[in-house]
Design a protein around this motif. Structure first.
Motif, short mmCIF file in Angstrom:
data_model
loop_
_atom_site.label_atom_id
_atom_site.label_comp_id
_atom_site.label_asym_id
_atom_site.label_seq_id
_atom_site.Cartn_x
_atom_site.Cartn_y
_atom_site.Cartn_z
N PRO A 122 48.62 -21.69 32.51
CA PRO A 122 49.54 -20.51 32.11
C PRO A 122 49.19 -20.04 30.78
O PRO A 122 49.45 -18.80 30.56
N LEU A 123 48.30 -20.75 30.19
CA LEU A 123 47.88 -20.26 28.61
C LEU A 123 46.59 -19.66 28.26
O LEU A 123 46.24 -19.85 27.27
N THR A 124 45.85 -19.17 29.76
CA THR A 124 44.57 -18.85 29.47
C THR A 124 44.40 -17.46 28.91
O THR A 124 43.40 -17.14 28.21
N SER A 224 53.39 -10.54 32.43
CA SER A 224 53.29 -9.65 33.38
C SER A 224 52.26 -10.02 34.72
O SER A 224 52.24 -9.60 35.57
N ALA A 225 51.04 -10.79 33.94
CA ALA A 225 50.16 -11.08 34.54
C ALA A 225 50.08 -12.35 35.32
O ALA A 225 49.17 -12.54 36.12
N THR A 226 50.73 -13.33 34.80
CA THR A 226 50.79 -14.75 35.35
C THR A 226 51.36 -14.61 36.72
O THR A 226 52.09 -13.86 37.38
N MET A 227 50.64 -15.59 37.46
CA MET A 227 50.74 -15.78 39.01
C MET A 227 51.05 -17.03 39.61
O MET A 227 50.66 -17.97 38.80
N ASN A 228 51.65 -17.23 40.41
CA ASN A 228 51.61 -18.49 41.30
C ASN A 228 50.61 -18.69 42.26
O ASN A 228 50.44 -17.93 43.34
N LEU A 229 49.66 -19.45 42.14
CA LEU A 229 48.12 -19.70 42.87
C LEU A 229 48.44 -20.76 43.58
O LEU A 229 48.06 -21.86 42.86
N MET A 233 50.69 -22.44 38.21
CA MET A 233 50.81 -21.26 37.30
C MET A 233 49.80 -20.91 36.63
O MET A 233 49.12 -21.71 35.97
N VAL A 234 49.45 -19.59 36.77
CA VAL A 234 47.95 -19.44 36.34
C VAL A 234 48.31 -18.00 35.70
O VAL A 234 48.59 -16.97 36.05
N THR A 235 47.71 -17.74 34.51
CA THR A 235 47.61 -16.53 33.77
C THR A 235 45.97 -16.04 33.66
O THR A 235 45.35 -16.77 33.25
N PRO A 236 45.72 -14.95 34.42
CA PRO A 236 44.21 -14.76 34.31
C PRO A 236 43.73 -14.20 32.99
O PRO A 236 44.75 -13.59 32.28
N ARG A 237 42.55 -14.42 32.55
CA ARG A 237 42.02 -14.09 31.23
C ARG A 237 41.55 -12.57 31.58
O ARG A 237 41.38 -12.03 30.55
N GLY A 238 41.30 -12.15 32.70
CA GLY A 238 40.83 -10.58 33.02
C GLY A 238 39.48 -10.61 33.08
O GLY A 238 38.92 -9.21 33.15
N TYR A 239 38.85 -11.73 33.63
CA TYR A 239 37.41 -11.39 33.96
C TYR A 239 37.44 -10.43 35.31
O TYR A 239 37.96 -10.49 36.35
N ARG A 240 36.17 -9.49 35.29
CA ARG A 240 35.86 -8.47 36.42
C ARG A 240 35.18 -9.19 37.50
O ARG A 240 34.67 -10.27 37.43
#
Length: 247
Positions: A122-124, A224-229, A233-240
């Motif tokens: 969650p803290l990525t 707002s970007a955090t997901m349940n995968l 609990m995962v917050t994407p870093r935003g890699y393309r």
């Protein structure tokens, strides 16, 4: 004459770092809260120990500095990280009243990192840490910090979410966050991080409002970007290019 402020990591000592272990081996006196001292006594039986109970933080720090002035090599032990809600800052403050002693801070794994690993990742991305304990911080200031963190869309890690004397603090915090954040925001909590009986749960911010937790629990509120995968609990870093593959 030295005081080494050592973070023991969360839980029962399984996450004690190599640097922390070396510092404990080098000292001759260990000072700390009774429960934390008990975690390391078996591994370091040859040390002298001095401990105090809850809310005796200033007394503990004075005892550590005074022992160092007397010539001891002192370890002041803290749960988690010694500089995150730990004794490092207080040791520096207290030491001003005594002859000069060397002070070294040895970091440890804080509950934010330990709990995040249990929940997933969650803290990525950017995050903030706030304690809901108003023993040393006015509640009005805590409210302001929660509001600002929510408006900035930080992932939020909450320490000290609830206790017998503060049974409604988590609910009040959630009410503040819900003024800004979506009720469906992914959240999670971890109890007894690294200890026997460790447990965790994923839920929404709306559900978190009525959750019963305690002082052994660390709470995570997603951005707002955090997901349940797949239950994590995962917050994407935003890699393309993540989430889709070219044929």
């Amino acid at each position: 004459m030295k005081v080494t402020v050592i973070g023991l990591g969360p839980g029962a000592g399984a996450d004690l770092t190599g640097r922390a272990r070396e510092a404990l081996a080098a000292c001759d006196l260990v000072v700390g809260y009774t429960a934390y001292v008990a975690l390391i006594k078996d591994e370091f039986p040859d040390k002298e120990y001095r401990s105090t109970g809850m809310r005796k933080e200033v007394d503990r720090c004075r005892a550590a500095v005074e022992a160092a002035v007397e010539g001891h090599d002192v370890a002041m032990v803290c749960s988690g990280d010694s500089g995150v809600y730990g004794m490092a800052g207080l040791i520096y403050e207290v030491a001003q009243d005594y002859p000069p002693v060397d002070i070294e801070v040895v970091p440890g794994i804080t509950a934010a990192c330990g709990g995040a690993a249990v929940l997933g990742a969650p803290l990525t991305h950017d995050f903030a840490v706030v304690s809901l304990s108003d023993l040393l911080t006015p509640w009005e200031l805590i409210e302001k910090r929660l509001t600002c963190a929510a408006e900035a869309d930080f992932v939020l890690c909450i320490y000290n979410p609830m206790s017998h004397s503060r049974p409604d603090h988590l609910r009040r915090a959630c009410d503040i966050l819900l003024k800004v954040k979506d009720p469906g925001t992914v959240c999670g909590w971890v109890r007894n991080i690294g200890r026997e009986g460790e447990e965790c749960k994923l839920l929404t911010l709306a559900e978190l409002r009525d959750e019963k937790v305690d002082m052994f629990t660390t709470v995570f509120v997603g951005s707002s970007a955090t997901m349940n995968l797949n239950g994590k609990m995962v917050t994407p870093r935003g890699y393309r290019g993540v989430g889709s593959r070219e044929a």
